[in-house]
Design a protein around this motif. Structure first.
Motif, PDB file in Angstrom:
ATOM      1  N   CYS A  94       0.851  -1.196   0.000  1.00 22.04           N
ATOM      2  CA  CYS A  94       0.000   0.000   0.000  1.00 22.04           C
ATOM      3  C   CYS A  94       0.889   1.250   0.000  1.00 22.04           C
ATOM      4  O   CYS A  94       1.101   1.889   1.036  1.00 22.04           O
ATOM      5  CB  CYS A  94      -0.932   0.004   1.203  1.00 22.04           C
ATOM      6  N   GLY A  95       1.425   1.570  -1.167  1.00 20.72           N
ATOM      7  CA  GLY A  95       2.212   2.775  -1.329  1.00 20.72           C
ATOM      8  C   GLY A  95       3.532   2.806  -0.593  1.00 20.72           C
ATOM      9  O   GLY A  95       4.052   3.891  -0.287  1.00 20.72           O
ATOM     10  N   HIS A  96       4.099   1.634  -0.315  1.00 20.42           N
ATOM     11  CA  HIS A  96       5.305   1.537   0.510  1.00 20.42           C
ATOM     12  C   HIS A  96       6.486   1.081  -0.351  1.00 20.42           C
ATOM     13  O   HIS A  96       6.295   0.467  -1.407  1.00 20.42           O
ATOM     14  CB  HIS A  96       5.057   0.516   1.635  1.00 20.42           C
ATOM     15  N   PRO A  97       7.729   1.372   0.082  1.00 18.54           N
ATOM     16  CA  PRO A  97       8.886   0.825  -0.650  1.00 18.54           C
ATOM     17  C   PRO A  97       8.808  -0.693  -0.753  1.00 18.54           C
ATOM     18  O   PRO A  97       8.443  -1.381   0.202  1.00 18.54           O
ATOM     19  CB  PRO A  97      10.084   1.267   0.207  1.00 18.54           C
ATOM     20  N   ALA A  98       9.149  -1.222  -1.932  1.00 19.66           N
ATOM     21  CA  ALA A  98       9.013  -2.657  -2.193  1.00 19.66           C
ATOM     22  C   ALA A  98       9.969  -3.461  -1.318  1.00 19.66           C
ATOM     23  O   ALA A  98      11.147  -3.089  -1.166  1.00 19.66           O
ATOM     24  CB  ALA A  98       9.292  -2.950  -3.656  1.00 19.66           C
ATOM     25  N   PRO A  99       9.506  -4.573  -0.739  1.00 17.35           N
ATOM     26  CA  PRO A  99      10.399  -5.432   0.047  1.00 17.35           C
ATOM     27  C   PRO A  99      11.507  -6.009  -0.829  1.00 17.35           C
ATOM     28  O   PRO A  99      11.359  -6.130  -2.049  1.00 17.35           O
ATOM     29  CB  PRO A  99       9.465  -6.534   0.566  1.00 17.35           C
ATOM     30  N   LEU A 100      12.604  -6.369  -0.178  1.00 17.92           N
ATOM     31  CA  LEU A 100      13.746  -6.942  -0.876  1.00 17.92           C
ATOM     32  C   LEU A 100      13.830  -8.430  -0.548  1.00 17.92           C
ATOM     33  O   LEU A 100      13.942  -8.801   0.627  1.00 17.92           O
ATOM     34  CB  LEU A 100      15.034  -6.235  -0.459  1.00 17.92           C
ATOM     35  N   ILE A 101      13.750  -9.273  -1.572  1.00 16.30           N
ATOM     36  CA  ILE A 101      13.852 -10.726  -1.389  1.00 16.30           C
ATOM     37  C   ILE A 101      15.281 -11.154  -1.691  1.00 16.30           C
ATOM     38  O   ILE A 101      15.809 -10.858  -2.773  1.00 16.30           O
ATOM     39  CB  ILE A 101      12.861 -11.476  -2.293  1.00 16.30           C
ATOM     40  N   ILE A 102      15.906 -11.818  -0.736  1.00 16.81           N
ATOM     41  CA  ILE A 102      17.269 -12.326  -0.898  1.00 16.81           C
ATOM     42  C   ILE A 102      17.188 -13.839  -1.034  1.00 16.81           C
ATOM     43  O   ILE A 102      16.726 -14.525  -0.116  1.00 16.81           O
ATOM     44  CB  ILE A 102      18.165 -11.937   0.285  1.00 16.81           C
ATOM     45  N   ARG A 103      17.597 -14.349  -2.187  1.00 13.12           N
ATOM     46  CA  ARG A 103      17.497 -15.777  -2.461  1.00 13.12           C
ATOM     47  C   ARG A 103      18.613 -16.548  -1.760  1.00 13.12           C
ATOM     48  O   ARG A 103      19.636 -15.984  -1.354  1.00 13.12           O
ATOM     49  CB  ARG A 103      17.550 -16.029  -3.961  1.00 13.12           C
ATOM     50  N   ALA A 104      18.406 -17.844  -1.660  1.00 15.59           N
ATOM     51  CA  ALA A 104      19.394 -18.697  -1.006  1.00 15.59           C
ATOM     52  C   ALA A 104      20.736 -18.685  -1.727  1.00 15.59           C
ATOM     53  O   ALA A 104      21.783 -18.877  -1.111  1.00 15.59           O
ATOM     54  CB  ALA A 104      18.861 -20.127  -0.908  1.00 15.59           C
ATOM     55  N   ASP A 105      20.719 -18.421  -3.032  1.00 14.32           N
ATOM     56  CA  ASP A 105      21.967 -18.401  -3.800  1.00 14.32           C
ATOM     57  C   ASP A 105      22.658 -17.044  -3.770  1.00 14.32           C
ATOM     58  O   ASP A 105      23.668 -16.831  -4.450  1.00 14.32           O
ATOM     59  CB  ASP A 105      21.710 -18.805  -5.249  1.00 14.32           C
ATOM     60  N   GLY A 106      22.121 -16.086  -3.008  1.00 17.00           N
ATOM     61  CA  GLY A 106      22.735 -14.766  -2.886  1.00 17.00           C
ATOM     62  C   GLY A 106      22.130 -13.712  -3.773  1.00 17.00           C
ATOM     63  O   GLY A 106      22.438 -12.522  -3.616  1.00 17.00           O
ATOM     64  N   GLY A 107      21.288 -14.080  -4.715  1.00 18.19           N
ATOM     65  CA  GLY A 107      20.643 -13.094  -5.565  1.00 18.19           C
ATOM     66  C   GLY A 107      19.607 -12.287  -4.798  1.00 18.19           C
ATOM     67  O   GLY A 107      19.055 -12.744  -3.789  1.00 18.19           O
ATOM     68  N   ALA A 108      19.330 -11.083  -5.275  1.00 20.04           N
ATOM     69  CA  ALA A 108      18.374 -10.201  -4.606  1.00 20.04           C
ATOM     70  C   ALA A 108      17.470  -9.537  -5.633  1.00 20.04           C
ATOM     71  O   ALA A 108      17.911  -9.201  -6.740  1.00 20.04           O
ATOM     72  CB  ALA A 108      19.103  -9.146  -3.789  1.00 20.04           C
ATOM     73  N   GLU A 109      16.212  -9.361  -5.277  1.00 20.48           N
ATOM     74  CA  GLU A 109      15.237  -8.733  -6.172  1.00 20.48           C
ATOM     75  C   GLU A 109      14.173  -8.048  -5.336  1.00 20.48           C
ATOM     76  O   GLU A 109      13.837  -8.492  -4.232  1.00 20.48           O
ATOM     77  CB  GLU A 109      14.602  -9.783  -7.082  1.00 20.48           C
ATOM     78  N   PHE A 110      13.664  -6.948  -5.857  1.00 21.68           N
ATOM     79  CA  PHE A 110      12.584  -6.239  -5.183  1.00 21.68           C
ATOM     80  C   PHE A 110      11.242  -6.848  -5.578  1.00 21.68           C
ATOM     81  O   PHE A 110      11.006  -7.145  -6.752  1.00 21.68           O
ATOM     82  CB  PHE A 110      12.600  -4.754  -5.534  1.00 21.68           C
TER      83      PHE A 110
END
Length: 346
Positions: free
Chosen positions: A219-235
């Motif tokens: 709801c209008g907030h900065p997107a969470p950051l997902i950190i994968r088990a292999d070290g990759g990161a994505e919003f």
């Protein structure tokens, strides 16, 4: 005072160093209580009396020095009393803030649900404050674990009051409602009775499910950051923009529920804009995506504390906005619920 006394004894008395003895009670008022400040003033007078007898103008020197010492001592006593009252009042405010924090931002368990670790961090931008307009909460319900991280528009006690309304409504709705959209509706209804005009609350709600998934409503907030088990990161960017809580009238349609894979070893970092908008002395924003390696330690709370320390080092001064972070980590083995709170230091 000792330096002034020795200098006056060794140097020609007519130079008139004795009034400098008043520096003693002046400095004492900064750090000492009323009684000790008065004692320092008495010592200054005691040093002045024998030294003033030197030289042909001893009587004149005595009157000038005593007048200066008496005046500064009186002012120092007033300043010391005011400072002591302020310190006592500040201690009371801190006590109230700590009690409010325990009610508003309750310590969350270090582990919730099957194999889910939790860590939180909160840094208030208000001097001498423990709480502000940012909020977070974790609720375990029969169908999984639900969390919220939000940011109230504005500052001060009004923002704290609004945060309390959101958290109170979330704690009830997160346990009662069947899905996240029902929780969002309950929050909107609670805020509709409180907010006026264009006030709002940005928030991210998430639900961790058993089937290696996490559902997110932004709801209008900065997107969470997902950190994968292999070290990759994505919003976890929402497919459609959703207005903040309190501004649902801008878009009558229901918010979009984003479902992301959240498997063994994955983490998700929910945070407020005080993190990504923090700047160093050169004006550079905090590079959150470049710091995901700090969250790979064995303990989620220790990892998040390391990230917080790096944030404060990057800024190099008190934060300009409240900064809250909540880290969820899905571990490889089921974890039993742990009632012990996280080692959070606001």
């Amino acid at each position: 005072m000792a330096i002034v006394a020795i200098a006056d004894w060794l140097i020609v008395p007519d130079i008139g160093l004795l009034p400098l003895l008043a520096l003693g009670p002046a400095f004492a008022s900064v750090a000492c209580d009323l009684q000790r400040t008065g004692m320092v003033g008495i010592v200054a007078v005691a040093l002045c009396l024998p030294l003033s007898t030197q030289g042909p103008s001893g009587q004149y020197r005595l009157h000038v020095a005593l007048t200066a010492i008496a005046g500064v001592t009186l002012a120092s006593l007033v300043a010391s009393a005011a400072r002591t009252r302020h310190e006592r009042r500040l201690a009371d405010v801190r006590s109230v803030a700590e009690a409010a924090q325990r009610v508003l931002l309750r310590p969350v368990p270090r582990r919730v649900g099957p194999g889910l670790g939790v860590a939180v961090s909160y840094t208030s931008a208000v001097a001498e404050a423990r709480i502000g307009g940012d909020l977070y909460e974790v609720v375990t319900h029969p169908r999984g674990v639900r969390v919220i991280v939000g940011d109230v528009q504005g500052k001060g006690l009004e923002a704290v009051e609004t945060a309390a309304i959101v958290l109170g409504a979330f704690r009830e709705a997160a346990y009662d409602e069947r899905d996240l959209l029902g929780v969002v509706t309950r929050l909107e209804n609670a805020l509709a009775r409180r907010l006026t005009g264009e006030q709002f609350v940005t928030a991210v709600l998430a639900e961790v499910r058993d089937e290696d998934e996490i559902a997110i409503v932004n709801c209008g907030h900065p997107a969470p950051l997902i950190i994968r088990a292999d070290g990759g990161a994505e919003f976890a960017e929402p497919p459609e923009e959703t207005p903040p809580l309190g501004l649902a009238w801008l878009k009558p349609d229901e918010p979009t529920v984003l479902v992301e894979r959240f498997a063994e070893g994955d983490q998700i970092l929910l945070y407020t804009d005080g993190i990504v908008e923090a700047r160093d002395h050169g004006g550079a924003f905090y590079p959150l995506t470049d710091r995901v390696h700090l969250l790979t330690g064995p303990d989620p709370q220790t990892s998040l504390d390391t990230l917080r320390a790096d944030l404060l080092k990057h800024v190099g001064r008190p934060l300009g906005d409240d900064a809250a972070m909540l880290l969820l980590r899905r571990s490889s083995a089921p974890l039993h619920p742990d009632p012990s709170p996280s080692a959070e230091t606001p």
